[in-house]
Design a protein around this motif. Sequence first.
Motif, PDB file in Angstrom:
ATOM      1  N   THR A 123      56.817 -15.613  52.341  1.00  0.00           N
ATOM      2  CA  THR A 123      56.606 -15.615  53.792  1.00  0.00           C
ATOM      3  C   THR A 123      55.146 -15.890  54.118  1.00  0.00           C
ATOM      4  O   THR A 123      54.832 -16.675  55.024  1.00  0.00           O
ATOM      5  CB  THR A 123      57.041 -14.271  54.394  1.00  0.00           C
ATOM      6  N   LEU A 124      54.258 -15.260  53.367  1.00  0.00           N
ATOM      7  CA  LEU A 124      52.826 -15.490  53.578  1.00  0.00           C
ATOM      8  C   LEU A 124      52.466 -16.940  53.277  1.00  0.00           C
ATOM      9  O   LEU A 124      51.701 -17.562  54.019  1.00  0.00           O
ATOM     10  CB  LEU A 124      52.004 -14.542  52.701  1.00  0.00           C
ATOM     11  N   ASP A 125      53.008 -17.487  52.202  1.00  0.00           N
ATOM     12  CA  ASP A 125      52.736 -18.881  51.863  1.00  0.00           C
ATOM     13  C   ASP A 125      53.165 -19.821  52.985  1.00  0.00           C
ATOM     14  O   ASP A 125      52.467 -20.785  53.310  1.00  0.00           O
ATOM     15  CB  ASP A 125      53.467 -19.268  50.578  1.00  0.00           C
ATOM     16  N   ILE A 126      54.342 -19.553  53.568  1.00  0.00           N
ATOM     17  CA  ILE A 126      54.836 -20.385  54.671  1.00  0.00           C
ATOM     18  C   ILE A 126      53.873 -20.318  55.859  1.00  0.00           C
ATOM     19  O   ILE A 126      53.510 -21.346  56.452  1.00  0.00           O
ATOM     20  CB  ILE A 126      56.245 -19.934  55.106  1.00  0.00           C
ATOM     21  N   THR A 182      48.680 -15.122  66.347  1.00  0.00           N
ATOM     22  CA  THR A 182      49.467 -13.950  66.750  1.00  0.00           C
ATOM     23  C   THR A 182      50.725 -13.879  65.888  1.00  0.00           C
ATOM     24  O   THR A 182      51.289 -14.896  65.492  1.00  0.00           O
ATOM     25  CB  THR A 182      49.879 -14.000  68.239  1.00  0.00           C
ATOM     26  N   VAL A 183      51.142 -12.648  65.593  1.00  0.00           N
ATOM     27  CA  VAL A 183      52.366 -12.391  64.840  1.00  0.00           C
ATOM     28  C   VAL A 183      53.211 -11.410  65.637  1.00  0.00           C
ATOM     29  O   VAL A 183      52.713 -10.351  66.042  1.00  0.00           O
ATOM     30  CB  VAL A 183      52.064 -11.820  63.441  1.00  0.00           C
ATOM     31  N   SER A 184      54.453 -11.742  65.860  1.00  0.00           N
ATOM     32  CA  SER A 184      55.341 -10.904  66.660  1.00  0.00           C
ATOM     33  C   SER A 184      56.693 -10.761  65.985  1.00  0.00           C
ATOM     34  O   SER A 184      57.080 -11.588  65.153  1.00  0.00           O
ATOM     35  CB  SER A 184      55.536 -11.501  68.059  1.00  0.00           C
ATOM     36  N   GLY A 185      57.419  -9.714  66.373  1.00  0.00           N
ATOM     37  CA  GLY A 185      58.761  -9.504  65.859  1.00  0.00           C
ATOM     38  C   GLY A 185      59.169  -8.054  66.030  1.00  0.00           C
ATOM     39  O   GLY A 185      58.341  -7.194  66.338  1.00  0.00           O
ATOM     40  N   PRO A 186      60.446  -7.755  65.837  1.00  0.00           N
ATOM     41  CA  PRO A 186      60.949  -6.391  66.003  1.00  0.00           C
ATOM     42  C   PRO A 186      60.547  -5.503  64.826  1.00  0.00           C
ATOM     43  O   PRO A 186      60.100  -6.009  63.785  1.00  0.00           O
ATOM     44  CB  PRO A 186      62.466  -6.594  66.052  1.00  0.00           C
ATOM     45  N   PRO A 187      60.699  -4.178  64.955  1.00  0.00           N
ATOM     46  CA  PRO A 187      60.371  -3.268  63.848  1.00  0.00           C
ATOM     47  C   PRO A 187      61.112  -3.657  62.575  1.00  0.00           C
ATOM     48  O   PRO A 187      62.284  -4.011  62.606  1.00  0.00           O
ATOM     49  CB  PRO A 187      60.848  -1.906  64.371  1.00  0.00           C
ATOM     50  N   GLY A 188      60.385  -3.597  61.444  1.00  0.00           N
ATOM     51  CA  GLY A 188      61.000  -3.899  60.167  1.00  0.00           C
ATOM     52  C   GLY A 188      61.046  -5.365  59.824  1.00  0.00           C
ATOM     53  O   GLY A 188      61.630  -5.754  58.809  1.00  0.00           O
ATOM     54  N   CYS A 189      60.417  -6.212  60.640  1.00  0.00           N
ATOM     55  CA  CYS A 189      60.452  -7.656  60.391  1.00  0.00           C
ATOM     56  C   CYS A 189      59.450  -8.074  59.320  1.00  0.00           C
ATOM     57  O   CYS A 189      59.505  -9.196  58.818  1.00  0.00           O
ATOM     58  CB  CYS A 189      60.196  -8.435  61.674  1.00  0.00           C
ATOM     59  N   THR A 192      62.529 -13.226  57.631  1.00  0.00           N
ATOM     60  CA  THR A 192      61.936 -12.600  56.452  1.00  0.00           C
ATOM     61  C   THR A 192      62.973 -11.936  55.553  1.00  0.00           C
ATOM     62  O   THR A 192      62.617 -11.398  54.502  1.00  0.00           O
ATOM     63  CB  THR A 192      60.875 -11.563  56.863  1.00  0.00           C
ATOM     64  N   GLY A 193      64.232 -11.968  55.974  1.00  0.00           N
ATOM     65  CA  GLY A 193      65.287 -11.494  55.101  1.00  0.00           C
ATOM     66  C   GLY A 193      65.633 -12.522  54.032  1.00  0.00           C
ATOM     67  O   GLY A 193      66.298 -12.206  53.041  1.00  0.00           O
ATOM     68  N   ARG A 194      65.182 -13.769  54.232  1.00  0.00           N
ATOM     69  CA  ARG A 194      65.500 -14.845  53.301  1.00  0.00           C
ATOM     70  C   ARG A 194      64.429 -15.037  52.233  1.00  0.00           C
ATOM     71  O   ARG A 194      64.690 -15.605  51.176  1.00  0.00           O
ATOM     72  CB  ARG A 194      65.679 -16.167  54.075  1.00  0.00           C
ATOM     73  N   TRP A 195      63.201 -14.633  52.538  1.00  0.00           N
ATOM     74  CA  TRP A 195      62.087 -14.827  51.608  1.00  0.00           C
ATOM     75  C   TRP A 195      61.328 -13.531  51.411  1.00  0.00           C
ATOM     76  O   TRP A 195      61.246 -12.691  52.317  1.00  0.00           O
ATOM     77  CB  TRP A 195      61.127 -15.900  52.140  1.00  0.00           C
ATOM     78  N   LEU A 202      58.570 -13.355  63.612  1.00  0.00           N
ATOM     79  CA  LEU A 202      59.307 -12.918  62.428  1.00  0.00           C
ATOM     80  C   LEU A 202      60.554 -12.161  62.847  1.00  0.00           C
ATOM     81  O   LEU A 202      60.560 -11.470  63.868  1.00  0.00           O
ATOM     82  CB  LEU A 202      58.448 -11.983  61.562  1.00  0.00           C
ATOM     83  N   ASP A 203      61.600 -12.271  62.045  1.00  0.00           N
ATOM     84  CA  ASP A 203      62.811 -11.512  62.297  1.00  0.00           C
ATOM     85  C   ASP A 203      63.570 -11.362  60.991  1.00  0.00           C
ATOM     86  O   ASP A 203      63.231 -11.994  59.976  1.00  0.00           O
ATOM     87  CB  ASP A 203      63.689 -12.198  63.339  1.00  0.00           C
ATOM     88  N   ALA A 204      64.576 -10.515  60.984  1.00  0.00           N
ATOM     89  CA  ALA A 204      65.450 -10.312  59.829  1.00  0.00           C
ATOM     90  C   ALA A 204      66.709  -9.634  60.341  1.00  0.00           C
ATOM     91  O   ALA A 204      66.707  -9.013  61.412  1.00  0.00           O
ATOM     92  CB  ALA A 204      64.766  -9.455  58.768  1.00  0.00           C
ATOM     93  N   PRO A 205      67.826  -9.730  59.598  1.00  0.00           N
ATOM     94  CA  PRO A 205      69.050  -9.059  60.019  1.00  0.00           C
ATOM     95  C   PRO A 205      68.843  -7.559  60.225  1.00  0.00           C
ATOM     96  O   PRO A 205      67.988  -6.949  59.575  1.00  0.00           O
ATOM     97  CB  PRO A 205      70.003  -9.335  58.846  1.00  0.00           C
ATOM     98  N   ASP A 206      69.644  -6.975  61.119  1.00  0.00           N
ATOM     99  CA  ASP A 206      69.489  -5.560  61.466  1.00  0.00           C
ATOM    100  C   ASP A 206      69.534  -4.653  60.246  1.00  0.00           C
ATOM    101  O   ASP A 206      68.743  -3.708  60.134  1.00  0.00           O
ATOM    102  CB  ASP A 206      70.583  -5.126  62.452  1.00  0.00           C
ATOM    103  N   GLU A 207      70.466  -4.912  59.316  1.00  0.00           N
ATOM    104  CA  GLU A 207      70.596  -4.028  58.158  1.00  0.00           C
ATOM    105  C   GLU A 207      69.368  -4.098  57.254  1.00  0.00           C
ATOM    106  O   GLU A 207      68.979  -3.097  56.644  1.00  0.00           O
ATOM    107  CB  GLU A 207      71.858  -4.354  57.364  1.00  0.00           C
ATOM    108  N   VAL A 208      68.742  -5.257  57.178  1.00  0.00           N
ATOM    109  CA  VAL A 208      67.530  -5.419  56.378  1.00  0.00           C
ATOM    110  C   VAL A 208      66.381  -4.639  57.011  1.00  0.00           C
ATOM    111  O   VAL A 208      65.644  -3.902  56.334  1.00  0.00           O
ATOM    112  CB  VAL A 208      67.145  -6.901  56.247  1.00  0.00           C
ATOM    113  N   ARG A 209      66.226  -4.781  58.307  1.00  0.00           N
ATOM    114  CA  ARG A 209      65.152  -4.093  59.001  1.00  0.00           C
ATOM    115  C   ARG A 209      65.357  -2.576  58.978  1.00  0.00           C
ATOM    116  O   ARG A 209      64.399  -1.810  58.849  1.00  0.00           O
ATOM    117  CB  ARG A 209      65.035  -4.592  60.443  1.00  0.00           C
ATOM    118  N   ALA A 210      66.606  -2.129  59.098  1.00  0.00           N
ATOM    119  CA  ALA A 210      66.903  -0.691  59.048  1.00  0.00           C
ATOM    120  C   ALA A 210      66.511  -0.108  57.697  1.00  0.00           C
ATOM    121  O   ALA A 210      65.955   0.992  57.605  1.00  0.00           O
ATOM    122  CB  ALA A 210      68.381  -0.447  59.323  1.00  0.00           C
ATOM    123  N   ASP A 211      66.788  -0.846  56.629  1.00  0.00           N
ATOM    124  CA  ASP A 211      66.436  -0.386  55.288  1.00  0.00           C
ATOM    125  C   ASP A 211      64.922  -0.297  55.120  1.00  0.00           C
ATOM    126  O   ASP A 211      64.408   0.646  54.513  1.00  0.00           O
ATOM    127  CB  ASP A 211      67.030  -1.330  54.243  1.00  0.00           C
TER     128      ASP A 211
END
Length: 203
Positions: free
Chosen positions: A176-179, A18-25, A168-171, A116-125
Amino acid sequence: MSGTPAVDREIDGNLFVTVSGPPGCGATTLVEGISAALGCGYVSGGELFREIAAERDMSLSQLIAKTGESEEIDRALDRRLRTIAEKWGASSKPFVLESRLAGWIAGNRADVRIWLDAPDEVRADRTASREEMTSEMQVREVIEETRYKSYYGIDLSDRSIYDLAINTGRWDAETTLDIALAAIDGYDIEADEGAFDTPDFEI
Protein backbone atom coordinates in the motif's frame (compact mmCIF):
# COMPACT_ATOMS: atom_id res chain seq x y z
CA MET A 1 -2.38 -3.12 9.30
CA SER A 2 0.18 -3.03 12.07
CA GLY A 3 3.66 -1.66 12.35
CA THR A 4 5.36 0.75 9.98
CA PRO A 5 6.93 -0.75 6.86
CA ALA A 6 10.56 0.01 6.14
CA VAL A 7 11.13 2.74 3.58
CA ASP A 8 14.22 2.40 1.40
CA ARG A 9 13.84 5.53 -0.69
CA GLU A 10 13.15 9.21 -0.24
CA ILE A 11 10.67 11.19 -2.29
CA ASP A 12 11.85 14.61 -3.37
CA GLY A 13 8.88 16.94 -3.31
CA ASN A 14 7.33 19.70 -1.25
CA LEU A 15 3.85 18.26 -1.47
CA PHE A 16 0.84 18.58 0.80
CA VAL A 17 -0.69 15.09 0.99
CA THR A 18 -3.96 14.10 2.65
CA VAL A 19 -4.98 10.58 3.68
CA SER A 20 -8.59 9.76 4.53
CA GLY A 21 -10.71 6.72 5.27
CA PRO A 22 -12.86 5.01 7.90
CA PRO A 23 -11.48 3.47 11.14
CA GLY A 24 -9.32 0.42 10.49
CA CYS A 25 -8.49 1.37 6.91
CA GLY A 26 -4.76 1.57 7.66
CA ALA A 27 -4.46 5.36 7.44
CA THR A 28 -2.11 5.76 10.42
CA THR A 29 0.33 3.17 9.09
CA LEU A 30 0.32 4.74 5.64
CA VAL A 31 0.76 8.26 6.99
CA GLU A 32 3.76 7.19 9.05
CA GLY A 33 5.33 5.60 5.98
CA ILE A 34 4.71 8.62 3.75
CA SER A 35 6.04 10.93 6.45
CA ALA A 36 9.25 8.88 6.67
CA ALA A 37 9.67 8.90 2.89
CA LEU A 38 9.08 12.65 2.58
CA GLY A 39 11.09 13.41 5.70
CA CYS A 40 8.24 15.56 6.97
CA GLY A 41 5.74 15.84 9.77
CA TYR A 42 2.13 14.80 9.87
CA VAL A 43 -0.99 15.39 11.90
CA SER A 44 -3.70 12.82 12.57
CA GLY A 45 -7.34 13.71 13.14
CA GLY A 46 -7.47 10.88 15.67
CA GLU A 47 -4.68 12.50 17.65
CA LEU A 48 -6.50 15.81 17.63
CA PHE A 49 -9.68 14.06 18.80
CA ARG A 50 -7.70 12.53 21.68
CA GLU A 51 -6.26 15.96 22.50
CA ILE A 52 -9.76 17.40 22.75
CA ALA A 53 -10.79 14.49 25.00
CA ALA A 54 -7.78 15.09 27.28
CA GLU A 55 -8.43 18.83 27.39
CA ARG A 56 -11.98 18.12 28.57
CA ASP A 57 -10.89 15.32 30.93
CA MET A 58 -13.05 12.83 29.06
CA SER A 59 -12.51 9.33 27.70
CA LEU A 60 -12.82 8.73 23.98
CA SER A 61 -16.13 6.97 24.51
CA GLN A 62 -17.45 9.92 26.53
CA LEU A 63 -16.35 12.41 23.90
CA ILE A 64 -17.87 10.36 21.09
CA ALA A 65 -21.15 10.26 23.01
CA LYS A 66 -20.94 14.00 23.55
CA THR A 67 -20.62 14.66 19.82
CA GLY A 68 -24.14 13.30 19.43
CA GLU A 69 -25.48 16.01 21.73
CA SER A 70 -23.90 19.09 20.15
CA GLU A 71 -22.20 20.36 17.02
CA GLU A 72 -19.56 22.14 19.09
CA ILE A 73 -17.05 19.29 19.49
CA ASP A 74 -17.24 18.19 15.87
CA ARG A 75 -16.77 21.72 14.61
CA ALA A 76 -13.90 22.34 17.07
CA LEU A 77 -12.04 19.37 15.60
CA ASP A 78 -12.76 20.45 12.04
CA ARG A 79 -11.60 24.00 12.76
CA ARG A 80 -8.27 22.65 14.04
CA LEU A 81 -7.91 20.57 10.91
CA ARG A 82 -8.77 23.59 8.71
CA THR A 83 -6.16 25.75 10.49
CA ILE A 84 -3.50 23.08 9.93
CA ALA A 85 -4.51 22.69 6.27
CA GLU A 86 -4.31 26.44 5.68
CA LYS A 87 -0.89 26.65 7.33
CA TRP A 88 0.70 23.81 5.41
CA GLY A 89 -1.10 24.52 2.17
CA ALA A 90 0.64 27.89 2.03
CA SER A 91 4.03 26.72 3.33
CA SER A 92 5.46 25.02 0.20
CA LYS A 93 6.85 22.33 2.50
CA PRO A 94 6.02 18.61 2.55
CA PHE A 95 3.32 17.61 5.02
CA VAL A 96 0.73 14.88 5.53
CA LEU A 97 -2.71 15.46 7.06
CA GLU A 98 -4.85 12.49 8.03
CA SER A 99 -8.52 12.44 8.96
CA ARG A 100 -11.73 11.18 7.44
CA LEU A 101 -12.47 14.70 6.22
CA ALA A 102 -8.88 15.78 5.45
CA GLY A 103 -9.28 15.71 1.67
CA TRP A 104 -12.37 17.90 1.82
CA ILE A 105 -10.98 20.29 4.44
CA ALA A 106 -7.65 20.73 2.63
CA GLY A 107 -9.53 21.13 -0.63
CA ASN A 108 -7.54 22.77 -3.41
CA ARG A 109 -4.64 23.39 -1.04
CA ALA A 110 -3.73 19.70 -1.19
CA ASP A 111 -1.49 18.36 -3.94
CA VAL A 112 -2.35 14.66 -3.59
CA ARG A 113 -5.46 13.32 -1.86
CA ILE A 114 -5.65 9.62 -0.97
CA TRP A 115 -8.66 7.58 0.15
CA LEU A 116 -8.23 4.22 1.91
CA ASP A 117 -10.87 1.61 2.62
CA ALA A 118 -11.27 -2.10 3.36
CA PRO A 119 -14.18 -4.52 3.90
CA ASP A 120 -16.03 -4.14 7.21
CA GLU A 121 -14.81 -7.48 8.59
CA VAL A 122 -11.18 -6.57 7.86
CA ARG A 123 -11.47 -3.20 9.54
CA ALA A 124 -13.29 -4.72 12.54
CA ASP A 125 -10.45 -7.19 13.03
CA ARG A 126 -7.85 -4.44 12.86
CA THR A 127 -9.64 -2.27 15.44
CA ALA A 128 -10.53 -5.05 17.91
CA SER A 129 -7.79 -4.08 20.37
CA ARG A 130 -8.41 -0.32 20.33
CA GLU A 131 -9.82 1.61 23.25
CA GLU A 132 -13.01 2.24 21.30
CA MET A 133 -15.20 -0.81 20.76
CA THR A 134 -15.85 -1.77 17.15
CA SER A 135 -19.56 -1.11 17.60
CA GLU A 136 -18.82 2.38 18.90
CA MET A 137 -16.60 3.11 15.92
CA GLN A 138 -19.31 1.94 13.52
CA VAL A 139 -21.83 4.21 15.21
CA ARG A 140 -19.36 7.07 14.94
CA GLU A 141 -18.99 6.41 11.21
CA VAL A 142 -22.74 6.72 10.66
CA ILE A 143 -22.93 9.85 12.80
CA GLU A 144 -20.04 11.47 10.95
CA GLU A 145 -21.51 10.72 7.52
CA THR A 146 -24.78 12.30 8.60
CA ARG A 147 -23.20 15.36 10.13
CA TYR A 148 -20.89 16.04 7.18
CA LYS A 149 -23.94 16.14 4.96
CA SER A 150 -26.01 18.29 7.30
CA TYR A 151 -23.23 20.63 8.45
CA TYR A 152 -21.24 21.13 5.28
CA GLY A 153 -23.20 19.56 2.43
CA ILE A 154 -20.46 16.93 1.99
CA ASP A 155 -21.33 13.49 0.67
CA LEU A 156 -18.63 11.07 1.85
CA SER A 157 -19.69 8.54 -0.78
CA ASP A 158 -18.42 10.99 -3.41
CA ARG A 159 -14.85 9.87 -4.12
CA SER A 160 -14.35 12.19 -7.08
CA ILE A 161 -12.08 14.58 -5.16
CA TYR A 162 -9.49 11.88 -4.46
CA ASP A 163 -6.52 11.30 -6.72
CA LEU A 164 -5.96 7.74 -5.50
CA ALA A 165 -8.22 5.19 -3.78
CA ILE A 166 -6.78 1.96 -2.33
CA ASN A 167 -8.56 -1.09 -0.90
CA THR A 168 -6.10 -1.96 1.87
CA GLY A 169 -7.75 -5.33 2.35
CA ARG A 170 -6.16 -6.42 -0.93
CA TRP A 171 -2.56 -5.37 -0.21
CA ASP A 172 -0.33 -5.42 2.86
CA ALA A 173 1.03 -2.27 4.47
CA GLU A 174 4.29 -2.24 2.52
CA THR A 175 2.59 -2.65 -0.86
CA THR A 176 0.00 0.00 0.00
CA LEU A 177 2.83 2.37 0.85
CA ASP A 178 4.60 1.55 -2.42
CA ILE A 179 1.42 2.36 -4.37
CA ALA A 180 1.00 5.69 -2.57
CA LEU A 181 4.66 6.66 -2.94
CA ALA A 182 4.62 5.82 -6.65
CA ALA A 183 1.68 8.21 -7.08
CA ILE A 184 3.37 10.92 -5.04
CA ASP A 185 6.73 10.46 -6.76
CA GLY A 186 5.10 10.61 -10.18
CA TYR A 187 3.09 13.73 -9.46
CA ASP A 188 4.26 16.79 -11.42
CA ILE A 189 2.63 19.96 -10.17
CA GLU A 190 3.67 21.86 -13.32
CA ALA A 191 1.96 19.35 -15.61
CA ASP A 192 -1.10 18.77 -13.43
CA GLU A 193 -4.30 19.10 -15.46
CA GLY A 194 -6.56 16.65 -13.69
CA ALA A 195 -7.39 18.02 -10.25
CA PHE A 196 -11.06 18.09 -9.31
CA ASP A 197 -12.09 21.45 -7.88
CA THR A 198 -13.25 21.22 -4.28
CA PRO A 199 -15.53 24.03 -3.13
CA ASP A 200 -14.63 25.70 0.12
CA PHE A 201 -17.14 25.60 2.95
CA GLU A 202 -17.66 27.29 6.30
CA ILE A 203 -16.85 25.41 9.51
